[in-house]
Scaffold this motif. Structure first.
Motif, PDB file in Angstrom:
ATOM      1  N   ILE B  26       0.758  -1.055  -0.054  1.00 27.13           N
ATOM      2  CA  ILE B  26       0.015  -0.048  -0.051  1.00 27.13           C
ATOM      3  C   ILE B  26       0.955   1.240   0.009  1.00 27.13           C
ATOM      4  CG2 ILE B  26      -1.544   1.199   1.388  1.00 27.13           C
ATOM      5  CD1 ILE B  26      -2.679  -1.386   2.219  1.00 27.13           C
ATOM      6  N   SER B  27       0.746   2.153  -0.967  1.00 34.31           N
ATOM      7  CA  SER B  27       1.604   3.260  -1.201  1.00 34.31           C
ATOM      8  C   SER B  27       1.978   4.077  -0.058  1.00 34.31           C
ATOM      9  CB  SER B  27       1.046   4.180  -2.222  1.00 34.31           C
ATOM     10  OG  SER B  27      -0.183   4.720  -1.748  1.00 34.31           O
ATOM     11  N   ASN B  28       1.258   4.404   0.942  1.00 32.98           N
ATOM     12  CA  ASN B  28       1.825   5.389   2.057  1.00 32.98           C
ATOM     13  C   ASN B  28       2.359   4.406   3.050  1.00 32.98           C
ATOM     14  OD1 ASN B  28      -0.715   4.315   2.879  1.00 32.98           O
ATOM     15  ND2 ASN B  28      -1.133   6.071   4.111  1.00 32.98           N
ATOM     16  N   HIS B  29       2.490   3.130   3.094  1.00 33.71           N
ATOM     17  CA  HIS B  29       2.948   2.116   4.231  1.00 33.71           C
ATOM     18  C   HIS B  29       4.497   2.497   4.176  1.00 33.71           C
ATOM     19  CE1 HIS B  29      -0.939  -0.167   5.020  1.00 33.71           C
ATOM     20  NE2 HIS B  29      -1.141   0.987   5.209  1.00 33.71           N
ATOM     21  N   LEU B  30       5.072   2.014   5.333  1.00 30.50           N
ATOM     22  CA  LEU B  30       6.329   2.075   5.568  1.00 30.50           C
ATOM     23  C   LEU B  30       7.080   0.906   6.016  1.00 30.50           C
ATOM     24  CD1 LEU B  30       6.410   5.452   7.864  1.00 30.50           C
ATOM     25  CD2 LEU B  30       6.760   5.258   5.236  1.00 30.50           C
ATOM     26  N   TYR B  31       6.258  -0.054   6.478  1.00 26.42           N
ATOM     27  CA  TYR B  31       6.820  -1.341   6.921  1.00 26.42           C
ATOM     28  C   TYR B  31       6.293  -2.480   5.900  1.00 26.42           C
ATOM     29  CZ  TYR B  31       7.629   1.306  11.105  1.00 26.42           C
ATOM     30  OH  TYR B  31       8.092   2.278  11.757  1.00 26.42           O
ATOM     31  N   PHE B  32       7.302  -3.223   5.704  1.00 20.98           N
ATOM     32  CA  PHE B  32       6.859  -4.439   4.673  1.00 20.98           C
ATOM     33  C   PHE B  32       7.420  -5.863   5.276  1.00 20.98           C
ATOM     34  CE2 PHE B  32       6.218  -1.046   2.121  1.00 20.98           C
ATOM     35  CZ  PHE B  32       7.348   0.115   2.159  1.00 20.98           C
ATOM     36  N   TYR B  33       6.510  -6.711   4.963  1.00 23.84           N
ATOM     37  CA  TYR B  33       6.750  -7.939   5.398  1.00 23.84           C
ATOM     38  C   TYR B  33       6.457  -9.262   4.642  1.00 23.84           C
ATOM     39  CZ  TYR B  33       5.381  -5.210   9.605  1.00 23.84           C
ATOM     40  OH  TYR B  33       5.454  -4.049  10.346  1.00 23.84           O
ATOM     41  N   TRP B  34       7.132 -10.412   4.659  1.00 20.91           N
ATOM     42  CA  TRP B  34       6.959 -11.455   4.260  1.00 20.91           C
ATOM     43  C   TRP B  34       6.571 -12.646   5.170  1.00 20.91           C
ATOM     44  CZ3 TRP B  34       5.941 -11.983  -0.945  1.00 20.91           C
ATOM     45  CH2 TRP B  34       6.246 -11.442  -1.890  1.00 20.91           C
ATOM     46  N   TYR B  35       5.521 -13.394   4.749  1.00 22.43           N
ATOM     47  CA  TYR B  35       5.124 -14.445   5.447  1.00 22.43           C
ATOM     48  C   TYR B  35       4.925 -15.684   4.638  1.00 22.43           C
ATOM     49  CZ  TYR B  35       3.597 -11.133   9.260  1.00 22.43           C
ATOM     50  OH  TYR B  35       3.796 -10.608  10.390  1.00 22.43           O
ATOM     51  N   ARG B  36       5.139 -16.925   5.223  1.00 25.76           N
ATOM     52  CA  ARG B  36       4.643 -18.059   4.265  1.00 25.76           C
ATOM     53  C   ARG B  36       3.411 -18.993   4.903  1.00 25.76           C
ATOM     54  NH1 ARG B  36       9.717 -22.328   4.242  1.00 25.76           N
ATOM     55  NH2 ARG B  36       9.182 -23.428   6.292  1.00 25.76           N
ATOM     56  N   GLN B  37       2.974 -19.690   4.085  1.00 22.84           N
ATOM     57  CA  GLN B  37       2.013 -20.699   4.721  1.00 22.84           C
ATOM     58  C   GLN B  37       2.045 -21.906   3.839  1.00 22.84           C
ATOM     59  OE1 GLN B  37      -2.200 -19.584   4.371  1.00 22.84           O
ATOM     60  NE2 GLN B  37      -2.721 -20.647   6.279  1.00 22.84           N
ATOM     61  N   ILE B  38       2.681 -22.787   4.515  1.00 24.07           N
ATOM     62  CA  ILE B  38       2.523 -24.318   4.028  1.00 24.07           C
ATOM     63  C   ILE B  38       1.238 -24.822   4.048  1.00 24.07           C
ATOM     64  CG2 ILE B  38       3.320 -26.541   4.241  1.00 24.07           C
ATOM     65  CD1 ILE B  38       6.236 -25.347   5.474  1.00 24.07           C
ATOM     66  N   LEU B  39       0.731 -25.658   2.960  1.00 20.84           N
ATOM     67  CA  LEU B  39      -0.512 -26.098   2.945  1.00 20.84           C
ATOM     68  C   LEU B  39      -1.049 -26.607   4.198  1.00 20.84           C
ATOM     69  CD1 LEU B  39      -2.686 -26.301   0.910  1.00 20.84           C
ATOM     70  CD2 LEU B  39      -1.842 -28.640   0.446  1.00 20.84           C
ATOM     71  N   GLY B  40      -2.169 -26.072   4.690  1.00 17.86           N
ATOM     72  CA  GLY B  40      -2.788 -26.643   5.771  1.00 17.86           C
ATOM     73  C   GLY B  40      -2.277 -26.413   7.361  1.00 17.86           C
ATOM     74  N   GLN B  41      -1.111 -25.396   7.103  1.00 21.22           N
ATOM     75  CA  GLN B  41      -0.444 -24.884   8.347  1.00 21.22           C
ATOM     76  C   GLN B  41      -0.663 -23.652   8.457  1.00 21.22           C
ATOM     77  OE1 GLN B  41       3.690 -26.342   8.774  1.00 21.22           O
ATOM     78  NE2 GLN B  41       3.115 -28.366   7.738  1.00 21.22           N
ATOM     79  N   LYS B  42      -0.154 -22.962   9.602  1.00 26.46           N
ATOM     80  CA  LYS B  42      -0.549 -21.625   9.881  1.00 26.46           C
ATOM     81  C   LYS B  42       0.633 -20.851   9.080  1.00 26.46           C
ATOM     82  CE  LYS B  42       2.050 -22.071  14.311  1.00 26.46           C
ATOM     83  NZ  LYS B  42       2.038 -21.739  15.625  1.00 26.46           N
ATOM     84  N   VAL B  43       0.220 -19.393   9.283  1.00 26.54           N
ATOM     85  CA  VAL B  43       1.218 -18.579   8.618  1.00 26.54           C
ATOM     86  C   VAL B  43       2.171 -18.143   9.307  1.00 26.54           C
ATOM     87  CG1 VAL B  43       1.066 -15.978   7.897  1.00 26.54           C
ATOM     88  CG2 VAL B  43      -1.194 -17.395   7.525  1.00 26.54           C
ATOM     89  N   GLU B  44       3.293 -18.082   8.877  1.00 24.14           N
ATOM     90  CA  GLU B  44       4.809 -17.920   9.636  1.00 24.14           C
ATOM     91  C   GLU B  44       5.348 -16.689   9.129  1.00 24.14           C
ATOM     92  OE1 GLU B  44       6.653 -22.414  10.038  1.00 24.14           O
ATOM     93  OE2 GLU B  44       6.067 -22.113   8.378  1.00 24.14           O
ATOM     94  N   PHE B  45       5.813 -16.102  10.001  1.00 27.32           N
ATOM     95  CA  PHE B  45       6.721 -14.756   9.789  1.00 27.32           C
ATOM     96  C   PHE B  45       7.881 -15.246   9.035  1.00 27.32           C
ATOM     97  CE2 PHE B  45       8.369 -10.560  10.336  1.00 27.32           C
ATOM     98  CZ  PHE B  45       9.816 -10.914  10.897  1.00 27.32           C
ATOM     99  N   LEU B  46       8.541 -14.314   8.029  1.00 27.57           N
ATOM    100  CA  LEU B  46       9.776 -14.536   7.475  1.00 27.57           C
ATOM    101  C   LEU B  46      10.647 -13.622   7.649  1.00 27.57           C
ATOM    102  CD1 LEU B  46       8.797 -15.948   3.731  1.00 27.57           C
ATOM    103  CD2 LEU B  46       9.643 -17.277   5.716  1.00 27.57           C
TER     104      LEU B  46
END
Lengths: 114, 115
Positions: B26-46
Protein backbone atom coordinates in the motif's frame (compact mmCIF):
# COMPACT_ATOMS: atom_id res chain seq x y z
CA UNK A 1 8.70 -21.26 23.20
CA UNK A 2 6.00 -18.63 22.91
CA UNK A 3 2.96 -19.60 20.90
CA UNK A 4 -0.51 -18.56 19.93
CA UNK A 5 -3.05 -21.30 19.47
CA UNK A 6 -6.74 -21.95 19.04
CA UNK A 7 -8.90 -24.22 21.13
CA UNK A 8 -11.05 -25.67 18.33
CA UNK A 9 -10.01 -26.47 14.80
CA UNK A 10 -13.58 -26.44 13.38
CA UNK A 11 -16.83 -24.71 14.24
CA UNK A 12 -20.20 -25.13 12.54
CA UNK A 13 -23.06 -22.72 13.20
CA UNK A 14 -26.51 -22.15 11.77
CA UNK A 15 -26.99 -19.07 9.65
CA UNK A 16 -28.27 -16.27 11.85
CA UNK A 17 -26.76 -17.65 15.04
CA UNK A 18 -23.86 -16.04 16.84
CA UNK A 19 -20.37 -17.54 16.54
CA UNK A 20 -17.64 -17.53 19.14
CA UNK A 21 -14.09 -18.40 18.17
CA UNK A 22 -11.51 -18.74 20.92
CA UNK A 23 -7.77 -18.28 21.07
CA UNK A 24 -5.12 -18.77 23.74
CA UNK A 25 -1.82 -16.98 23.72
CA UNK A 26 1.21 -17.54 25.88
CA UNK A 27 3.40 -14.45 25.45
CA UNK A 28 2.46 -12.13 28.30
CA UNK A 29 4.57 -9.41 26.69
CA UNK A 30 2.31 -9.20 23.64
CA UNK A 31 0.50 -5.89 23.56
CA UNK A 32 -1.60 -6.01 20.43
CA UNK A 33 -3.86 -8.71 19.04
CA UNK A 34 -5.53 -9.09 15.69
CA UNK A 35 -8.15 -11.36 14.20
CA UNK A 36 -7.81 -12.26 10.55
CA UNK A 37 -10.20 -14.07 8.25
CA UNK A 38 -8.81 -16.21 5.46
CA UNK A 39 -11.00 -17.47 2.65
CA UNK A 40 -9.82 -20.30 0.47
CA UNK A 41 -7.02 -19.23 -1.85
CA UNK A 42 -6.82 -15.71 -0.45
CA UNK A 43 -4.59 -13.82 1.93
CA UNK A 44 -5.50 -13.05 5.55
CA UNK A 45 -8.02 -10.25 5.77
CA UNK A 46 -8.00 -7.93 8.78
CA UNK A 47 -11.19 -8.12 10.84
CA UNK A 48 -10.59 -6.40 14.14
CA UNK A 49 -7.81 -5.63 16.58
CA UNK A 50 -7.41 -4.88 20.25
CA UNK A 51 -4.66 -3.42 22.34
CA UNK A 52 -3.66 -4.92 25.66
CA UNK A 53 -4.96 -1.91 27.59
CA UNK A 54 -8.50 -2.82 26.51
CA UNK A 55 -10.67 -5.83 27.31
CA UNK A 56 -13.34 -5.40 24.66
CA UNK A 57 -13.66 -3.83 21.26
CA UNK A 58 -16.61 -3.85 18.91
CA UNK A 59 -16.82 -3.56 15.18
CA UNK A 60 -19.57 -4.17 12.68
CA UNK A 61 -21.11 -7.50 13.75
CA UNK A 62 -17.84 -8.51 15.43
CA UNK A 63 -16.58 -8.16 18.98
CA UNK A 64 -13.20 -9.10 20.33
CA UNK A 65 -12.72 -9.85 24.01
CA UNK A 66 -9.35 -9.96 25.70
CA UNK A 67 -8.74 -11.59 29.08
CA UNK A 68 -5.14 -10.92 30.01
CA UNK A 69 -5.43 -12.81 33.28
CA UNK A 70 -5.86 -16.11 31.50
CA UNK A 71 -4.26 -15.02 28.21
CA UNK A 72 -7.39 -15.60 26.19
CA UNK A 73 -8.94 -13.90 23.17
CA UNK A 74 -12.28 -14.49 21.60
CA UNK A 75 -13.99 -13.32 18.44
CA UNK A 76 -17.75 -13.06 18.47
CA UNK A 77 -19.62 -12.80 15.19
CA UNK A 78 -23.25 -11.74 15.47
CA UNK A 79 -25.91 -13.10 13.12
CA UNK A 80 -23.45 -15.29 11.23
CA UNK A 81 -23.88 -15.24 7.47
CA UNK A 82 -22.77 -17.70 4.74
CA UNK A 83 -20.07 -15.22 3.72
CA UNK A 84 -18.51 -15.61 7.14
CA UNK A 85 -17.44 -19.16 6.31
CA UNK A 86 -13.64 -19.09 6.39
CA UNK A 87 -10.63 -19.88 8.55
CA UNK A 88 -10.16 -17.43 11.38
CA UNK A 89 -6.74 -16.76 12.85
CA UNK A 90 -5.78 -14.83 15.91
CA UNK A 91 -2.38 -13.21 15.82
CA UNK A 92 -0.30 -11.49 18.40
CA UNK A 93 1.93 -8.58 17.63
CA UNK A 94 5.22 -8.83 19.44
CA UNK A 95 7.58 -5.95 19.80
CA UNK A 96 11.09 -6.93 18.86
CA UNK A 97 13.42 -4.01 18.57
CA UNK A 98 12.10 -1.71 15.90
CA UNK A 99 10.14 -4.42 14.15
CA UNK A 100 6.82 -5.99 14.81
CA UNK A 101 6.13 -9.50 13.67
CA UNK A 102 2.85 -11.32 13.80
CA UNK A 103 2.67 -14.73 15.42
CA UNK A 104 -0.35 -16.58 14.11
CA UNK A 105 -2.41 -19.27 15.72
CA UNK A 106 -3.28 -22.44 13.84
CA UNK A 107 -6.75 -21.29 12.77
CA UNK A 108 -10.39 -22.29 13.22
CA UNK A 109 -12.51 -23.30 10.25
CA UNK A 110 -15.93 -21.69 10.59
CA UNK A 111 -18.69 -23.27 8.54
CA UNK A 112 -22.07 -21.57 8.34
CA UNK A 113 -24.92 -24.00 7.75
CA UNK A 114 -28.07 -22.92 5.85
CA UNK B 1 -9.72 0.94 -1.02
CA UNK B 2 -5.95 0.54 -1.39
CA UNK B 3 -4.64 -3.01 -1.26
CA UNK B 4 -1.46 -5.01 -1.40
CA UNK B 5 -0.92 -6.76 -4.72
CA UNK B 6 1.33 -9.69 -5.52
CA UNK B 7 2.61 -11.29 -8.71
CA UNK B 8 2.59 -13.94 -9.95
CA UNK B 9 -0.39 -15.65 -8.39
CA UNK B 10 1.22 -19.04 -9.04
CA UNK B 11 4.87 -19.86 -9.72
CA UNK B 12 6.10 -23.31 -10.66
CA UNK B 13 9.84 -23.92 -10.63
CA UNK B 14 12.38 -26.70 -10.64
CA UNK B 15 14.37 -27.47 -7.51
CA UNK B 16 17.58 -25.45 -7.45
CA UNK B 17 16.21 -22.59 -9.55
CA UNK B 18 15.96 -19.01 -8.40
CA UNK B 19 12.56 -17.35 -8.00
CA UNK B 20 11.56 -13.78 -7.36
CA UNK B 21 8.19 -13.04 -5.84
CA UNK B 22 6.91 -9.53 -6.25
CA UNK B 23 4.72 -7.33 -4.13
CA UNK B 24 3.38 -3.81 -4.36
CA UNK B 25 2.57 -2.64 -0.82
CA UNK B 26 0.00 0.00 0.00
CA UNK B 27 1.50 3.26 -1.20
CA UNK B 28 1.84 5.23 2.04
CA UNK B 29 2.94 2.28 4.16
CA UNK B 30 6.41 2.18 5.62
CA UNK B 31 6.81 -1.35 6.93
CA UNK B 32 6.89 -4.40 4.73
CA UNK B 33 6.73 -8.09 5.55
CA UNK B 34 6.88 -11.52 4.03
CA UNK B 35 5.10 -14.51 5.50
CA UNK B 36 4.62 -18.01 4.23
CA UNK B 37 1.96 -20.64 4.74
CA UNK B 38 2.63 -24.26 3.97
CA UNK B 39 -0.53 -26.03 2.88
CA UNK B 40 -2.78 -26.75 5.85
CA UNK B 41 -0.52 -25.00 8.33
CA UNK B 42 -0.50 -21.62 10.00
CA UNK B 43 0.99 -18.46 8.60
CA UNK B 44 4.66 -18.02 9.57
CA UNK B 45 6.69 -14.82 9.73
CA UNK B 46 9.73 -14.63 7.47
CA UNK B 47 11.07 -11.10 7.48
CA UNK B 48 10.24 -7.48 8.15
CA UNK B 49 11.71 -4.53 6.29
CA UNK B 50 11.84 -0.85 7.12
CA UNK B 51 13.87 2.09 5.91
CA UNK B 52 15.51 -0.02 3.23
CA UNK B 53 16.85 -2.66 5.53
CA UNK B 54 15.78 -5.84 7.24
CA UNK B 55 14.39 -5.16 10.71
CA UNK B 56 13.93 -8.72 11.80
CA UNK B 57 13.99 -12.18 10.29
CA UNK B 58 12.94 -15.60 11.45
CA UNK B 59 14.93 -18.83 11.49
CA UNK B 60 13.22 -19.79 8.23
CA UNK B 61 14.78 -16.80 6.47
CA UNK B 62 18.21 -18.29 5.86
CA UNK B 63 20.93 -17.30 3.39
CA UNK B 64 18.85 -18.59 0.47
CA UNK B 65 16.36 -15.78 1.00
CA UNK B 66 16.77 -12.09 0.33
CA UNK B 67 14.47 -9.10 0.10
CA UNK B 68 14.75 -5.88 -1.80
CA UNK B 69 12.86 -2.70 -2.46
CA UNK B 70 14.28 -1.87 -5.88
CA UNK B 71 12.16 1.22 -6.40
CA UNK B 72 9.52 3.26 -4.64
CA UNK B 73 6.74 0.78 -5.14
CA UNK B 74 7.94 -2.83 -5.39
CA UNK B 75 9.07 -5.17 -2.63
CA UNK B 76 10.56 -8.49 -3.66
CA UNK B 77 11.43 -11.81 -2.08
CA UNK B 78 14.14 -13.83 -3.79
CA UNK B 79 14.84 -17.48 -3.13
CA UNK B 80 18.23 -18.27 -4.63
CA UNK B 81 18.11 -22.04 -4.92
CA UNK B 82 14.67 -23.42 -4.28
CA UNK B 83 14.09 -26.60 -2.34
CA UNK B 84 11.04 -28.86 -2.34
CA UNK B 85 10.17 -27.67 1.15
CA UNK B 86 9.93 -24.07 -0.08
CA UNK B 87 6.61 -24.98 -1.70
CA UNK B 88 4.05 -22.80 0.07
CA UNK B 89 1.88 -19.71 -0.22
CA UNK B 90 3.94 -16.57 0.23
CA UNK B 91 2.16 -13.51 1.52
CA UNK B 92 3.40 -9.96 1.44
CA UNK B 93 2.05 -7.49 3.99
CA UNK B 94 2.50 -3.83 4.70
CA UNK B 95 1.68 -1.49 7.55
CA UNK B 96 1.87 2.13 8.53
CA UNK B 97 2.43 1.67 12.25
CA UNK B 98 0.71 4.70 13.68
CA UNK B 99 -1.07 5.29 16.96
CA UNK B 100 0.95 2.54 18.62
CA UNK B 101 -0.61 -0.21 16.54
CA UNK B 102 0.68 -2.08 13.56
CA UNK B 103 -2.19 -3.31 11.46
CA UNK B 104 -0.68 -5.38 8.72
CA UNK B 105 -2.58 -5.72 5.48
CA UNK B 106 -1.94 -8.80 3.42
CA UNK B 107 -1.79 -9.42 -0.29
CA UNK B 108 -3.54 -12.34 -2.01
CA UNK B 109 -0.38 -14.44 -1.99
CA UNK B 110 1.82 -16.25 -4.49
CA UNK B 111 1.56 -20.01 -4.58
CA UNK B 112 5.08 -21.38 -5.10
CA UNK B 113 5.38 -24.97 -6.28
CA UNK B 114 8.86 -26.47 -6.37
CA UNK B 115 9.17 -29.65 -8.44
Amino acid sequence: GESVGLHLPTLSVQEGDNSIINCAYSNSASDYFIWYKQESGKGPQFIIDIRSNMDKRQGQRVTVLLNKTVKHLSLQIAATQPGDSAVYFCAENTISGSARQLTFGSGTQLTVLP
Amino acid sequence: EPEVTQTPSHQVTQMGQEVILRCVPISNHLYFYWYRQILGQKVEFLVSFYNNEISEKSEIFDDQFSVERPDGSNFTLKIRSTKLEDSAMYFCASSLWEGGTDTQYFGPGTRLTVL
